[in-house]
Design a protein around this motif. Structure first.
Motif, PDB file in Angstrom:
ATOM      1  N   LYS A 173       0.811  -1.232   0.000  1.00  0.00           N
ATOM      2  CA  LYS A 173       0.000   0.000   0.000  1.00  0.00           C
ATOM      3  C   LYS A 173       0.834   1.268   0.000  1.00  0.00           C
ATOM      4  O   LYS A 173       0.310   2.358  -0.136  1.00  0.00           O
ATOM      5  CB  LYS A 173      -0.913   0.012   1.218  1.00  0.00           C
ATOM      6  N   ASP A 174       2.141   1.109   0.125  1.00  0.00           N
ATOM      7  CA  ASP A 174       3.015   2.290   0.189  1.00  0.00           C
ATOM      8  C   ASP A 174       3.977   2.273  -0.994  1.00  0.00           C
ATOM      9  O   ASP A 174       4.828   1.399  -1.094  1.00  0.00           O
ATOM     10  CB  ASP A 174       3.786   2.266   1.516  1.00  0.00           C
ATOM     11  N   THR A 175       3.851   3.235  -1.878  1.00  0.00           N
ATOM     12  CA  THR A 175       4.688   3.254  -3.091  1.00  0.00           C
ATOM     13  C   THR A 175       6.174   3.425  -2.771  1.00  0.00           C
ATOM     14  O   THR A 175       7.014   2.952  -3.522  1.00  0.00           O
ATOM     15  CB  THR A 175       4.222   4.377  -4.036  1.00  0.00           C
ATOM     16  N   LEU A 176       6.485   4.093  -1.691  1.00  0.00           N
ATOM     17  CA  LEU A 176       7.895   4.259  -1.302  1.00  0.00           C
ATOM     18  C   LEU A 176       8.546   2.914  -1.020  1.00  0.00           C
ATOM     19  O   LEU A 176       9.667   2.659  -1.431  1.00  0.00           O
ATOM     20  CB  LEU A 176       8.004   5.172  -0.075  1.00  0.00           C
ATOM     21  N   TYR A 177       7.837   2.054  -0.347  1.00  0.00           N
ATOM     22  CA  TYR A 177       8.391   0.752   0.027  1.00  0.00           C
ATOM     23  C   TYR A 177       8.100  -0.314  -1.022  1.00  0.00           C
ATOM     24  O   TYR A 177       8.739  -1.305  -1.121  1.00  0.00           O
ATOM     25  CB  TYR A 177       7.861   0.321   1.403  1.00  0.00           C
TER      26      TYR A 177
END
Length: 177
Positions: A173-177
């Motif tokens: 759910k987190d594009t950074l990770y």
């Protein structure tokens, strides 16, 4: 600094020996040494027992250990700062706190602290650090808490050096990770 043959001073010391803070302050600030008359009252309080051991005695204060042992923070610091090793009497209190359980395992025991693992397992951050810094391996009991947070899930996967399926929903759910 004071002559104890002075009757007035003896009366004052008896008065100061009725309160843990006053007794500690007198020993620490005025006497600069142990205050045996005040030790019974100091020993009833975790904070002043710890401070008495560290700042006045610069040694173990056995009489105050039962009070210290009721508090996770003072138990941990007593183990580190006074005993320079384990404080078994305080382990039950330490084991109730995720942070101090991790710290105790990592900095006092330098190994697993099984009694504290249930508390550690409730906190994703300390579960991750416990796996990485203490176990140098996975910590299955703490994985549900780790999986709730994208950051700890991501780092945990690197710690265990394999995919962490339980944490993948958070990670995805987190594009950074």
């Amino acid at each position: 600094k004071y002559k104890h043959d002075n009757l007035e001073m003896i009366k004052r010391e008896k008065l100061w020996a009725r309160d843990p803070k006053t007794a500690f302050d007198y020993a620490h600030t005025i006497l600069g040494r142990a205050f045996p008359l005040g030790e019974l009252i100091i020993a009833k309080d975790a904070e002043y027992s710890f401070n008495y051991a560290v700042k006045v005695l610069d040694a173990r204060f056995k009489r105050g250990e039962p009070a210290i042992a009721k508090d996770a923070e003072y138990s941990f610091h007593y183990a580190i700062d006074v005993l320079d090793g384990p404080f078994p009497l305080g382990e039950a209190a330490i084991a109730k706190d995720s942070y101090y359980s991790f710290m105790y395992a990592n900095y006092v025991l330098n190994r697993r602290f099984e009694l504290g693992e249930p508390a550690i397992a409730k906190d994703g951050k300390w579960s991750y650090h416990y796996a990485r810094d203490v176990l140098d391996d996975s910590f299955p009991l703490g994985e549900p808490a780790i999986a709730k947070d994208v950051h700890w899930s991501y780092l945990y996967a690197f710690t265990i050096n394999k995919p962490f399926p339980l944490g993948e929903p958070a990670i995805s759910k987190d594009t950074l990770y």
